[in-house]
Structures are given as structure tokens and as C-alpha cells.
Design a protein around this motif. Structure first.
Motif, short mmCIF file in Angstrom:
data_model
loop_
_atom_site.label_atom_id
_atom_site.label_comp_id
_atom_site.label_asym_id
_atom_site.label_seq_id
_atom_site.Cartn_x
_atom_site.Cartn_y
_atom_site.Cartn_z
N TYR A 1 0.84 -1.21 0.00
CA TYR A 1 0.00 0.00 0.00
C TYR A 1 0.87 1.24 0.00
CZ TYR A 1 -2.88 -3.75 1.94
OH TYR A 1 -3.50 -4.95 2.18
N ALA A 2 2.04 1.17 0.66
CA ALA A 2 2.90 2.34 0.78
C ALA A 2 3.52 2.68 -0.56
CB ALA A 2 3.98 2.08 1.83
N GLU A 3 4.07 1.69 -1.24
CA GLU A 3 4.76 1.97 -2.51
C GLU A 3 3.80 1.95 -3.71
OE1 GLU A 3 9.32 0.68 -1.79
OE2 GLU A 3 8.04 -0.86 -2.70
N ASN A 4 2.77 1.15 -3.56
CA ASN A 4 1.78 1.00 -4.64
C ASN A 4 2.41 0.61 -5.97
OD1 ASN A 4 -0.97 0.93 -5.35
ND2 ASN A 4 -0.85 2.96 -6.29
N GLU A 5 3.37 -0.31 -5.90
CA GLU A 5 3.98 -0.83 -7.12
C GLU A 5 3.11 -1.96 -7.70
OE1 GLU A 5 6.73 0.12 -8.53
OE2 GLU A 5 7.63 1.42 -6.98
N ALA A 6 3.34 -2.25 -8.96
CA ALA A 6 2.64 -3.38 -9.58
C ALA A 6 3.08 -4.69 -8.90
CB ALA A 6 2.96 -3.45 -11.07
N PHE A 7 2.14 -5.63 -8.77
CA PHE A 7 2.51 -6.96 -8.30
C PHE A 7 3.36 -7.64 -9.37
CE2 PHE A 7 -1.31 -6.31 -5.67
CZ PHE A 7 -0.80 -6.66 -4.42
N PRO A 8 4.30 -8.51 -8.96
CA PRO A 8 5.12 -9.20 -9.97
C PRO A 8 4.28 -10.21 -10.76
CG PRO A 8 5.63 -10.00 -7.76
CD PRO A 8 4.65 -8.88 -7.61
N ASP A 9 4.87 -11.22 -11.28
CA ASP A 9 4.17 -12.10 -12.22
C ASP A 9 3.11 -12.98 -11.53
OD1 ASP A 9 5.13 -14.89 -11.54
OD2 ASP A 9 7.07 -13.93 -11.88
N PRO A 10 2.26 -13.61 -12.31
CA PRO A 10 1.16 -14.43 -11.76
C PRO A 10 1.62 -15.48 -10.76
CG PRO A 10 0.82 -14.11 -14.10
CD PRO A 10 2.16 -13.50 -13.79
#
Lengths: 466, 466, 466
Positions: free
Chosen positions: B42-51
Motif C-alpha cells: 500500500y505504501a509503494e503502490n507498485e505493480a505486483f510481480p508475475d502471476p
């Protein structure tokens, strides 16, 4: 308030069958072989006090639930040991109860209460803050009428026989008064000797003294002590007793050599028993009681597994039996072996074991009751004296013990008005179970009818010899 | 893929009612008071890595099932302690998972995964070897889009509040970053002091050292140590914490005299505790935490009964938390008594007990929660966080504890996409249960509607003060 | 007598689906990988004796239930150890059984018996006092015909493979005779070494002596003893064995250093083991057996948790295995850890654990089997080999262990005619469970069809390598 088909299966054919079965047992007389109603009620036949005193203050199912949500027991009128102030205004107690009636949703108390309200008092609107006063006034009015006195209710409830439970030290004066009264109701006693069998009971030595006086023997010797039990059991039988009842912390039994038992008894009298020795003595006395049962025919009931008076604070402020008895894991396989080795193969004996540990139904109690001629399985008890508890009881015992090693239903209650409600729940749940068995092909319909009658009436009558 | 009426009763009237109840709670916001999502998301709000990194490698429900059928953890990308090689190609891991998707038939993982695939990613064909690549490509494409970032998903999942769990030694830097960000999501922390409460925790003495530094006290004295807890609890409260969480091997509690507790603490610091002393100390600290809760209002959660890291081989190769935590038989009656005697009658306190031993629901936990004002019963947890587990939870607790000594649902997960799926299962199972109660006459329909809302939303919000 | 849709769900759609699933598995061949039929039956292929000898006298499910209601075992023809008189008139025994047939209402015995009566003997009227003689005459007539001989029934029952169980000391002469006969039936043995693994077994030292003779080694040294096991296992494999079987009182395993194991063995030979040491030795031998299984591929079966021969009186009068084996609480988490640490992660090994303690299904066994590659969960066993027992087995294990860590069904019986009945019950209950999962949206219909086949046939065949 009450759904006509309550507790029946949802599927139409099974529901219809459950209803058909229930119709045949609904109006059978009630046999209540184990309970805690007050013999004084029947003896004096006075009016019950106010609604709160009838439904709230004496019922630990009710007040413990209110307590669990932060309502002080004092505000419900539960007496304090130090004589400190508690609520005495029945209407205030009743309103507090009514405002919190939602807490009982989906509990057996709710089923019993609604049944009492509707069937005994003719109330058809749900209890709530809004209806609290209407309820209070209506019930209070009723209680003032002769047809709401104990004997009238006994008859209206269609009770054929009911057992109270008295200490081995009780003089049974209410039972004597009842007998003198000439009333036809069958109210019998049961022999509960915890106070003279448990070395850790308050005042054990003094109790034994008194026990000997009542029995007319010197109960301070081992032989005299056993003789005193025989005498008192005979005295209780004189007031209709057909059973003894034993509420130990565990199901432990022992079958000690006479010298060892006598030595333990001597230590117990001196107050010198270790906890282990006290436990062994209690265990041994179950086997002695079973041997006496072989002679006098009393049914032996074992009610183990409750951690009594769990809250030190509640015990100190309000005393015993205030809703803080908590079930514990209970072993039966090793615990009952000494007694079963001594008398378990005797078919003329009936030992009825109860449990508060559901896990023992399928694993231990059904296999034991399905093998030993003397052992029968008591009904779902206490916290399991409920729709789901009764259903699980049948589902986990029947396949191994069958129906015929069980003994019908016990209401085990001091809440008089709940008696028909509890038997009604039991009959409905059993009919629902039987209907399901028929519907999925595990029992023939004609057999289900016979079993329904057995579970509602015949088995309890025969097992308890009532 | 998802059946519209899944988990509802089969009988038509009950099913219709379940659907009607569910319709009223389906879209209520999610309150997730206990879980293990990473605050950094939530803090960085980066994309999740691969499936594979999203669904397989971090989810011990998923990889332990694959492992149980002989698939090495390495081939699923689970890291090795020795840094040895593990699979890093997400697509290979995904294919292995897809080829073995039949292993999850009728498990809760399957329900959660299918729900995530359909609701979060719009996939409607079942995962299999054939569809593996299509799934992988589609999910990977989605993850690259802004609307699949953590905050966007949080909002789309309709989460009203979520709690993470941090060690008492955590500086809460992600929570601080989150606060600075100005984002409106409510992500709070919870106080988990195992590393400074358990004398057997790796590096206990050093942990206490660090604990004192963080708290600005000398935590090596008993008074300073307690003060450090108070300070850190206040610090955690500053980041929204409303609860503490304690994962002990048993439910043992103690309430020792101060001198004894201080002496145990001194031994613990020196590494001199026997296992029994370490256990007593942990047990005592639960009571200390409960006392602090009386002051600062944090809810105390007790999660006992897991034999952690059961496989020595898996522990040595892959470390903690790899799906080999196995439930054990757990006693609550004796274990909780010291704490309950100390604070159990205080209605302003909330202690929430969980269990991995289902047998304790009806026998121990419901009777305790149905009596003590401070004690509430946590939801079905972990292996029981499932359709059947939740159903049995209601069936074995409601009759004794009622609904109002329970606290709604916890998802307790680190699998972010499964959060709405898990709450959906919980809401469906509860509505199915309520509908069945109405259909067989144990609850009125208007009450069922109120209870459905309580179980889905109100009780958790109130119990956790969120 | 038999309801066409017995054991299926009551709701119409689920019932239809259960029937459809059942139709596809009903006629699959029976694989019976664990049981106690007598290899002599197949070897000699003689006619079975009278109906009482077929259905009553050898079936402890049947005679213990009659015994529990006060019918002496003697009157049922159960032999006495002292050679004292017992009933020998089959017709008298049969009548007694028939008069008391109501005792079996809603038990699995009733389902099996009715199935045998109807399917094997073509009887369609219920057994009762009235029909007793008709039954007796009809069954006796049938037994005299060639098509009721063991091999004919084996073929008619559509058995593909059946395992008997023989002691490690057995010379397998009936299996040898069977082999010589040229009959095509697949009757294999299983290796049961209790008499040479349990230091408390009657005549342990003499058994070891004989064991060495049979194996052609000096079995009185530790290395020779292990070698003897290897040789005997190979000998049993020569007669088709694919499994070993171990019936210990607990699930305890150990993995001792060689010197410690050898020292315990030396004590055991001298009869010097304490009960604790004997238990440790048995536990260690399970791990040794598992290591041998890694070499020779035998499946290791662990059957713990029965308190054998509970009644001292029945044991003294009638000997072992007379229906007085009572389940006890059994721990698996700590008990199996030594074995699992040694070999639990080896996917080429199959260890199958059974339980008589249902509470361990969801809490212990499903989590263990759902993690360790070597561990599989045996089917509902003995008192749980019943409609409700099988249903609870699926409901409490599937969500955690899935279907694929289970191994189909075992009939575990010596009652030959009940074999098809038991497999029929198992197939029906599994189909009912699967249909319910489909009906409430937890499993797709195509998957249910595949799983139904797996549970009825594929899993048992693969797990037992038959």
C-alpha cells in the motif's frame, strides 16, 4: 411464534414423514427420570413467584448468557454470598432480560422460552423491550391463578413420572409431605451421595457423622459406611427412587481390594487424602454403588466431565452453579474399565453414562455401550441438550450402539416450564432423524414408527424402571 | 466458473432465503481486522510481480498441496535457505500449478482462486494445462495496468479497513510512508510481540535490547520491560493499531506474583529458562498484555495450537511458514483460567480466542465465551476457514455462545486477491446457516436479516473497534 | 428390502446427480487391498458352513451388538477358551439373531446384511422371528450349490484383487495351494509382523527364533533380525503382497540410533523391556519398515488407536477379537514426526495412516497428509466404516487434504458376503458427497465424474500398486 414444522427436515418428503412420526409421539406422557425441580413445589403447591423468579433468576442458561455480554449477575437478582445488594424488583429484571432477548437467537433457551411463553402462557408476540411489560403483567396474572400452580402444571404437562434429586443427607421431608397429601402425581427422588462419597466435599467428616445418624449405623468404619449407603438407598427407594446419580469431575472408576478401600476411607475421614487418593476413592465408590445396584436395582448414573465453578470471582461472589461449569475433555475407555471389569457383563445392572465431551460419543461411548450389557448411553446432556447437539448425538452413536443401548431423553432441568418444551425438542429432533433415515433408505417406515415411540417413551420407562 | 448460488442450501425455500439474505450483505464493505498483507504494497503502490509470484510462491495453502503430491518446493520457486537454485521462471511455475489444478478440487483454495480469477481478472474458463498460458499472459497483462496496483485493488475490493501485523520490533516505516502519502485507505497495524515475549525466540536477549532502544526505556528490568511494552503499544496505536496478536503453541496463561514474573524474566534474559519456565513466562505475559489492554483498549488475540514447522527437513531447507504448521489438541479450560480469573469478568476488555482444534468449539470455547464478559470467540481459522469449517463453527458454537459472543470474520491472509473471495465465502456460509435456521423454525426471518448484517459487518467493526 | 436411492441426498437435483455418478461406478471391479478373509476359502473352495457360521458367529459387529443387550456369547456359538459348552445348533443361533434383528436398525451391519440377503441370496422380505426359518433354509440350500462356493462368489462379486493378511510367521501354505490351483482370481497376502515386532506379544522370543528359521538368518542379532524382515517381506511379495500392516496401540514412531535400537532389541529378546521401552521399540520398527519399503516398494499401513480386548472377563472366557476393541484418543502430530522426519518427504514411499479417533481427521491427519509426500490418509475405518462415518470423513478431510491424498476404500472384513455391500455403501456415500458439492457449486459436474471413478477404483489401485 412457534413454527409448526420446526426442527423437521427441509426436504418435503422427509418433512412430511417427520411430521407423521411426530404426530404419533407428540402427546405421549412425559417421563422425566433425571432432573432438579424442587419437591417442595409439588408438596406445598404454592403459586410460583414473579416472572423473573420463574424464568430468569434461577436459570443458569439464561443468566450466564446475559452475564457474558457484561450484564452483572446482581442486576438479574442472583444472590450474593455476602448478602450484598442485588436487584429485587422482578419487573426491572424482566425488562433487562427482554431488552437483551436477541442474545438468545438460535439457542435452545430461546426455543424453550418461546415454547413456554406460547404453550404455557398463550403469548404469541415475541418478547422484546416493547413487549416486556405486557409479558410481565400477563405472566404475573397467570401465576396468581390456580391452574398455574405446580400440580396443575404437572398435570397439564402430561407428566407421567418425574424424578427430583436429593442429597444422601436429605431427610426427604417434601417427599414425605407429598406422599401424605394424597395427590396422584408421581414425583420420585434419586439418591445423590456426592457429599458423603467425595473426600474433598466441604465438611466430609461431619457429613459422614450425620450420614451414620440418618442411617442408624456407625458410618465411620468401612463396613458401617457401606451399610449406611445400603440403608439410605433403601430409604430413598421408599420414596420412589429408582436411580442414584454421581457427578464426578472425571469418569474414573476403581475396584480396589477391601483393605485398600477401607484405608482410603480412614484417611478421608481424617482429611488426609491427597487429591489422587480422593480421586481414587470416588472412583472406587462408583463400583461399590454398582455392586449395591445389583442388589437393590437402582440405576447408576455417571455424569462426569464438568470443571465446576470455573470463575474464582463468580464463585466467591455468588457461589456454586452460576453458569460457570465448563466441560472438559473426558476419557471413558480407561476410566470405566475397573467398573466394567467388575460388573459390566451383568445384564441385570444398568449403568448410564453421560458426557459433556461430544468427541467421546463415536470414539468411546458408543463402542462401549455397544458391547457391555450393563452399560447404556445417556442422552445429549446440558450444552448438548439442543437441536444440533441431539442431532449429532444420534448421528455419532446410532451406527455403533444402535437405538437400544440408549435410554430416551432426560430434561435435567430445574426450569419447570421448560420441561414440555425440552421433551418437544427431543421428540422433534428424533423424528427428524428417523425421517431422514427412512427418506434415504436406511430404515423402513414401519420401523421408524416403532423406534419413534421407543425413543419418546418406552426406553426411558424401561431403563429407569419407572 | 462460479455457480451463482454456491454454498447455499439445496432445498428451494432455504436457498431462496439464503440468496435474499446474501443480497443484503454481499456489497457491504470489507473489514479485515487480522491479516498478513504487506504494508509496503500500500505504501509503494507498485505493480505486483508475475502471476506465479502473486498466486503460487507465497501461498502456503497452494504450495503445500502441490508438495504433498511430490512436487518439490524448489520447482515452485520457494526460496532455499542455503541460497541453492529454485525455479525463477514464473511461466514454468504457473504451468506446473495449472497441470495440477485438479488437486485443489473441493478445497477452499479452489474457491478462492476461481473467485480471484473470475472477479479480479475476468477469466471464465477453468485453469488447466490447456489454459495455463492464456491465464499467465492475461494476468500478467492485467498486473501491468494501474487498476491492478494495490491501492486500486483495495478500493475495488471495497475494503473499509485492513490490519497488517508487525513485530513489536518493527519501526513501522511502511505505515509511516503510507500516512505521509495522503492516500485515504485505512491500513492499520497490529502489535505482535512474540519476539520479545517468548524466551525461546531466536535472539531473545538481543531482541529485548533493541526493544528497549525503540521504546526509550531500559527493557532489561522487569518494570522497564513492561514500560517498554506500554510505550510500543502506544506507538503502534499511533499507526492505527486496535489489537495485539499472540501465536503461542498452547493457550496456557499464568498470573504470577510480580517477584516470580520478574525472576523468570531475569532468567529468560540470561537464556537460563527451562522449557517449562519459558512456557510459564509466555503464559504470564498474556495476562500482562490483558492488563495493558484494560488501560489502552487494544483487543487481545490468542492464536494457539499449532505445531510450527513440523518437518525438520523442510525447516532446514526452506525455513519457517512453509505449510508444515500442523494443529494439535488444545486445552482451553485450564489454560485460560489464570487470565480469566484476573480479568475475565471485565466487560470493557475484549480477549478473542481462536482455535485449530475444532473439538474445543462446543466443549470448551463456546461455554467459556458464553459466560465470561471479556472473552469472545474468534472465527473459524486457517484449515477451518472453509465452507465446512465455517458451517461446523456455527453449528457447534451458536447454541451455547449465541451470535453475539462471536466477532465476525477474519481473512488472516497474505494472499491479497483472495480477500474478497474469503469474505464472500464467509458471508455465503453464514447466510446459508441463517436461512436453514429460518427454514426449520429456529429463527424468525426479520431476525435473520439483522444477524446477517451483524455477522458480515457490525460485530467485527465493534469487537475490533475499527 | 433395499431402497434404490439409498444413501443419496434428499433434494431432487442432488439425488439425480448422485444416481448418475453412482451409475458410472456401480459396476467397477472391486479392489480390496486390506482385509481378513481366509485364504483357505479360495484355496480349498469348499462350501461355506451353515447360515449362522456365515453371518453370526464370526462377525464381531453382529455378536457384540447382541451381547450388549444381554445375549450370552455362548448362545451365539462363540467358542470358549476352556472348551466349555456353546451353542452348536446353527438354526437356534439363527433364530436368536433373527428375533433380535431390530437391534441393528440404522447400523451399517443392517445395511450390509440386507444387501447380502437380497443381492447374494435373493431374499426380499425382512429378517425377523417370523421369517427366520425361511431364511435359514433358503441360505442353507444356496450354500450347498456350487455357485455359492468362495471362488464363484469372488467372481460374482466382480473382485479384481483382494488382499488377505498373514502373520510374518505364516508359511503361506494356502496362498501356495491357491497358486498351484491355476485359478485366475487375484488373492494376495499382506505382511503383518506384530508378533515379531511387539516385545509384549505372547511368546516374543520364541517367535523371533521361528522367524529366523523361516527367514534363514540368525534373527537374534539386530542385523540378522532386520535381514529376516527383508527376507520375509520378499517371500510375501512372492505371494503378491504389496503392503505391510501394523496394528499398534498408538501411532508412536521413533527413529533411534542403531546402537539404541539394537540394545532395545536385545532387552526385548530377554523379556526385559519396560512398557515404555517396548513402546519405543515398536515405534522404531515402523520407521525401519518404512525404510525397507523404500527398497522393496511395500506400502506401509499404520492402524493405531484401539484398546484391544477391553473386557477382562470376555478375554478370559472367549479370547481376543470378540468385539471389545474400543477406540481411544490418538495423537498423530508428535507420534508420526520421527518417521516423517526420516522418510516423510520421499515421494516414492507410501505410508497410509488410519484412525479410530475422528477428531484427528481435520485437526491432524488431513494437514499432515496435505503436506508430506509420503503420507496418505486411509479410509474411514471400523466403527466409522459406515454411512455417517464415511460422510464425516469426506467432510473433514477433503478441504485440507483434497481427494488425492486419500486412497479409496478398504473393506477390512472377514465377512465375505459383506464385501460387495461395503463397497456399495462407500460408492454411494462418495457419490452423494460429490453430488452435493456439485449442487452447491463447489465442484464442476465433469470433475465429479472423474473423482467418482478415482475414489471407487483408480486411487486404491495406484496407492496399493495392485
Amino acid at each position: 411464534m412457534l413454527h409448526e414444522d420446526r426442527l423437521f427436515p427441509l426436504e418435503n418428503k422427509a418433512r412430511d414423514l417427520a411430521r407423521a412420526l411426530y404426530t404419533t409421539v407428540r402427546d405421549l406422557p412425559i417421563i422425566s427420570p433425571h432432573g432438579h425441580t424442587d419437591p417442595r413445589w409439588y408438596a406445598e403447591n404454592e403459586a410460583f413467584p414473579d416472572p423473573a423468579q420463574l424464568f430468569v433468576t434461577p436459570d443458569h442458561y439464561v443468566f450466564r448468557m446475559l452475564c457474558s455480554q457484561g450484564i452483572p449477575l446482581e442486576s438479574l437478582g442472583v444472590p450474593r454470598i455476602d448478602g450484598g445488594p442485588t436487584e429485587t424488583d422482578g419487573r426491572k429484571i424482566w425488562r433487562l432480560f427482554a431488552e437483551n432477548y436477541h442474545l438468545f437467537r438460535a439457542t435452545p433457551s430461546r426455543l424453550w422460552l418461546d415454547h413456554s411463553f406460547e404453550h404455557v402462557f398463550g403469548l404469541t408476540e415475541r418478547l422484546s423491550a416493547r413487549t416486556a411489560d405486557m409479558y410481565y403483567d400477563h405472566i404475573a396474572d397467570c401465576l396468581a391463578k390456580p391452574e398455574f400452580r405446580p400440580r396443575a402444571l404437572y398435570e397439564r404437562f402430561n407428566i407421567e413420572a418425574i424424578s427430583t434429586t436429593e442429597s444422601a443427607l436429605d431427610e426427604l421431608k417434601w417427599h414425605e409431605m407429598l406422599r401424605q397429601s394424597g395427590w396422584k402425581g408421581k414425583v420420585v427422588t434419586a439418591y445423590r451421595p456426592d457429599s458423603v462419597v467425595d473426600p474433598e466435599f466441604e465438611g466430609f467428616a461431619a457429613n459422614i457423622e450425620r450420614f451414620g445418624e440418618l442411617a442408624g449405623t456407625d458410618a465411620t468404619t468401612w463396613d458401617g459406611y457401606l451399610e449406611a449407603h445400603r440403608n439410605r438407598r433403601a430409604f430413598f427407594k421408599g420414596y420412589g427412587a429408582t436411580s442414584s446419580d454421581h457427578g464426578h469431575a472425571t469418569a474414573r472408576t476403581e475396584d480396589l481390594p477391601k483393605a485398600d478401600a477401607a484405608a482410603l476411607f480412614a484417611k478421608a475421614l481424617k482429611g488426609d487424602c491427597t487429591p489422587q487418593e480422593a480421586d481414587a476413592f470416588r472412583g472406587h465408590m462408583l463400583t461399590e454403588m454398582a455392586r449395591m445396584s445389583l442388589d437393590d436395582g437402582l440405576v447408576l448414573q455417571i455424569h462426569p466431565g464438568s470443571y465446576r465453578n470455573h470463575s474464582a470471582e463468580v464463585m466467591a461472589r455468588h457461589g456454586r452453579d452460576k453458569g460457570f461449569d465448563i466441560p472438559t475433555r473426558t476419557d471413558y475407555v480407561r476410566a470405566l474399565k475397573p467398573l466394567l471389569d467388575a460388573v459390566g457383563m451383568r445384564k441385570e445392572l444398568t449403568v448410564i453414562a453421560f458426557t459433556l465431551d461430544e468427541t467421546s460419543y463415536s470414539r468411546e461411548l458408543a463402542p462401549l455401550a455397544g458391547a457391555y450389557p450393563a452399560l447404556k448411553l445417556g442422552p445429549a446432556w446440558w450444552f448438548f441438550d439442543s437441536t444440533e447437539g441431539m442431532r449429532r448425538y444420534r448421528e455419532t452413536t446410532t451406527e455403533t450402539a444402535g437405538f437400544y443401548n440408549t435410554v430416551g431423553f432426560n430434561d435435567d432441568t430445574r426450569a419447570f416450564c421448560s420441561i414440555p418444551a425440552r421433551h418437544d425438542v427431543s421428540r422433534r429432533v428424533d423424528c427428524a432423524y428417523l425421517a431422514t433415515l427412512v427418506a434415504d433408505g436406511r430404515l423402513a417406515e414401519d420401523e421408524a414408527h416403532e423406534v419413534a415411540h421407543d425413543l419418546a417413551y418406552r426406553l426411558v420407562k424401561e431403563a429407569y424402571r419407572l
